[in-house]
Design an enzyme around this catalytic site. Structure first.
Site, PDB file in Angstrom:
ATOM      1  N   LYS A  94      43.789  35.571  43.343  1.00  0.00           N
ATOM      2  CA  LYS A  94      44.969  36.181  42.773  1.00  0.00           C
ATOM      3  C   LYS A  94      46.040  35.519  43.608  1.00  0.00           C
ATOM      4  O   LYS A  94      46.569  36.370  44.409  1.00  0.00           O
ATOM      5  CB  LYS A  94      44.987  37.607  42.355  1.00  0.00           C
ATOM      6  N   ARG A 148      30.968  46.613  47.352  1.00  0.00           N
ATOM      7  CA  ARG A 148      30.050  46.550  46.245  1.00  0.00           C
ATOM      8  C   ARG A 148      30.407  45.323  45.262  1.00  0.00           C
ATOM      9  O   ARG A 148      29.546  44.763  44.590  1.00  0.00           O
ATOM     10  CB  ARG A 148      29.765  47.612  45.618  1.00  0.00           C
ATOM     11  N   GLY A 149      31.555  44.885  45.588  1.00  0.00           N
ATOM     12  CA  GLY A 149      32.056  44.110  44.131  1.00  0.00           C
ATOM     13  C   GLY A 149      31.570  42.617  44.061  1.00  0.00           C
ATOM     14  O   GLY A 149      31.502  42.128  42.976  1.00  0.00           O
ATOM     15  N   THR A 191      41.483  42.011  53.204  1.00  0.00           N
ATOM     16  CA  THR A 191      40.390  42.377  53.379  1.00  0.00           C
ATOM     17  C   THR A 191      39.588  41.046  53.928  1.00  0.00           C
ATOM     18  O   THR A 191      38.844  40.876  54.874  1.00  0.00           O
ATOM     19  CB  THR A 191      39.484  42.676  51.997  1.00  0.00           C
ATOM     20  N   ASP A 242      43.001  39.201  46.807  1.00  0.00           N
ATOM     21  CA  ASP A 242      44.255  39.628  46.256  1.00  0.00           C
ATOM     22  C   ASP A 242      45.103  39.494  47.224  1.00  0.00           C
ATOM     23  O   ASP A 242      45.754  38.599  47.469  1.00  0.00           O
ATOM     24  CB  ASP A 242      43.737  41.321  45.824  1.00  0.00           C
ATOM     25  N   THR A 243      45.450  40.654  48.103  1.00  0.00           N
ATOM     26  CA  THR A 243      46.400  40.501  49.030  1.00  0.00           C
ATOM     27  C   THR A 243      46.102  39.755  50.214  1.00  0.00           C
ATOM     28  O   THR A 243      46.858  38.859  50.942  1.00  0.00           O
ATOM     29  CB  THR A 243      46.865  41.693  49.844  1.00  0.00           C
ATOM     30  N   GLY A 244      44.693  39.548  50.286  1.00  0.00           N
ATOM     31  CA  GLY A 244      43.996  38.613  51.313  1.00  0.00           C
ATOM     32  C   GLY A 244      43.711  39.591  52.574  1.00  0.00           C
ATOM     33  O   GLY A 244      43.198  38.911  53.565  1.00  0.00           O
ATOM     34  N   ARG A 292      31.049  47.727  36.551  1.00  0.00           N
ATOM     35  CA  ARG A 292      30.783  46.415  37.217  1.00  0.00           C
ATOM     36  C   ARG A 292      29.626  45.737  36.625  1.00  0.00           C
ATOM     37  O   ARG A 292      29.324  44.799  36.791  1.00  0.00           O
ATOM     38  CB  ARG A 292      30.048  47.080  38.435  1.00  0.00           C
TER      39      ARG A 292
HETATM   40  P1  IMP Z   1      42.731  42.493  49.177  1.00  0.00           P
HETATM   41  O1  IMP Z   1      42.178  42.949  50.565  1.00  0.00           O
HETATM   42  O2  IMP Z   1      43.924  42.978  48.628  1.00  0.00           O
HETATM   43  O3  IMP Z   1      42.396  41.067  48.886  1.00  0.00           O
HETATM   44  O4  IMP Z   1      41.665  43.143  48.044  1.00  0.00           O
HETATM   45  C1  IMP Z   1      40.259  42.896  48.124  1.00  0.00           C
HETATM   46  C2  IMP Z   1      39.455  43.937  47.135  1.00  0.00           C
HETATM   47  O5  IMP Z   1      40.407  44.769  46.345  1.00  0.00           O
HETATM   48  C3  IMP Z   1      38.523  43.035  46.476  1.00  0.00           C
HETATM   49  O6  IMP Z   1      37.420  42.625  47.179  1.00  0.00           O
HETATM   50  C4  IMP Z   1      38.435  44.200  45.341  1.00  0.00           C
HETATM   51  O7  IMP Z   1      37.591  44.865  45.660  1.00  0.00           O
HETATM   52  C5  IMP Z   1      39.644  44.803  45.234  1.00  0.00           C
HETATM   53  N1  IMP Z   1      40.609  44.111  44.061  1.00  0.00           N
HETATM   54  C6  IMP Z   1      41.505  43.501  44.136  1.00  0.00           C
HETATM   55  N2  IMP Z   1      42.040  42.837  42.977  1.00  0.00           N
HETATM   56  C7  IMP Z   1      41.042  43.800  41.940  1.00  0.00           C
HETATM   57  C8  IMP Z   1      41.123  43.699  40.527  1.00  0.00           C
HETATM   58  O8  IMP Z   1      41.812  42.868  40.011  1.00  0.00           O
HETATM   59  N3  IMP Z   1      40.245  44.133  40.069  1.00  0.00           N
HETATM   60  C9  IMP Z   1      39.174  44.960  40.718  1.00  0.00           C
HETATM   61  N4  IMP Z   1      39.094  44.882  42.267  1.00  0.00           N
HETATM   62  C10 IMP Z   1      40.107  44.410  42.788  1.00  0.00           C
HETATM   63 MG    MG Z   2      36.011  44.511  47.147  1.00  0.00          MG
END
Ligand code: IMP
Ligand code: MG
Length: 174
Positions: free
Chosen positions: A130, A42-43, A106, A102-104, A164
Site C-alpha cells: 500500500k 501471523r499475517g 514493521t 503499509d506504513t513500512g 485469516r
Molecule cells: P506497517 O508496519 O504499517 O507497514 O504494517 C504492517 C502490518 O500491519 C502488516 O504486517 C499487517 O499485519 C498490518 N496491516 C497493515 N495494513 C493492513 C490491512 O489492510 N489489513 C490487515 N492488516 C494490515
Molecule cells: Mg503483520
C-alpha cells in the site's frame, strides 16, 4: 458479513498465478545462494506456505512474531519482537516474507534487525503493498500486488483476529 465478503479485491486464481510467477523469479535470483525464508507471523503464514512451494532452490524456513495492529486498523508505530528468529542466520541470504507493507515501519525494523544478526543479504517479499500509506522510505524487493489505501482482509490478513482463513483478499464495504 456475507455481503461484505463478496467485495473481492483479489481472487484465489489471481493470487495463485502471481505466486507461481514470483516463485520462479525468486528461484532464479537465489540460485547458488544460502536462502533463508523468514516469515512474519501471523499475517504471512498462508502466503509463505504457498510461496515456498513455488521456490525450487534449497531453502531453510523460519518464523518470527512481531506485534501487529491487534484489534485496530491503525498501527501503533512501535514494533515489538514477540518471538525472535529461531536460527543462527549469520551468512544466510534472508528473504523476509510478510503479508503487507503499509506504513513500512514493521518491514524497516525487521530489515535492520536481521542485518544486525549477521545475514549476508536481506531482501523482503510481500503479498501486498500500500504505497500511499508509507511513512518510512522502503520499497519491497518482491511484491505480488500494489493496492490503494484500503483496509483489506483474508488470505492471512485479519480483522479483530478473524478472517485469516478466507482464501481471497477482500475489503470492508457495507
Ligand atoms: P506497517 O508496519 O504499517 O507497514 O504494517 C504492517 C502490518 O500491519 C502488516 O504486517 C499487517 O499485519 C498490518 N496491516 C497493515 N495494513 C493492513 C490491512 O489492510 N489489513 C490487515 N492488516 C494490515
Ligand atoms: Mg503483520
Amino acid at each position: 458479513m456475507d455481503n461484505k465478503m463478496k467485495n473481492i479485491l483479489i481472487s484465489e486464481e489471481q493470487i495463485k498465478e502471481k505466486i507461481t510467477s514470483l516463485g520462479a523469479v525468486i528461484s532464479k535470483d537465489y540460485e547458488n545462494k544460502k536462502l533463508y525464508v523468514l516469515s512474519l507471523l501471523r499475517g504471512s503464514f498462508i502466503f509463505t506456505a504457498d510461496l515456498v512451494r513455488c521456490i525450487e532452490v534449497p531453502t531453510k524456513i523460519g518464523f518470527m512474531t512481531t506485534s501487529s495492529y491487534g484489534h485496530n486498523e491503525e498501527s501503533a508505530g512501535i514494533v515489538k519482537v514477540l518471538n525472535d528468529v529461531p536460527d543462527n542466520i549469520e551468512g544466510y541470504d534472508v528473504l523476509i516474507v510478510d503479508d503487507i507493507v503499509d506504513t513500512g515501519i514493521t518491514m524497516s525494523f525487521i530489515k535492520d534487525h536481521v542485518t544486525k544478526l549477521g545475514a549476508a543479504s536481506v531482501n523482503c517479499c510481500v503479498l501486498l503493498d500500500k504505497p500511499d500509506r508509507r511513512t518510512v522510505d522502503i520499497v519491497p524487493d518482491y511484491c505480488c500486488f500494489k493496492i490503494p489505501d484500503l483496509f483489506v482482509i483474508g488470505y492471512g490478513l485479519n480483522f479483530g483476529d478473524y478472517y485469516r482463513n478466507i482464501p481471497y483478499i477482500f475489503n470492508w464495504k457495507e
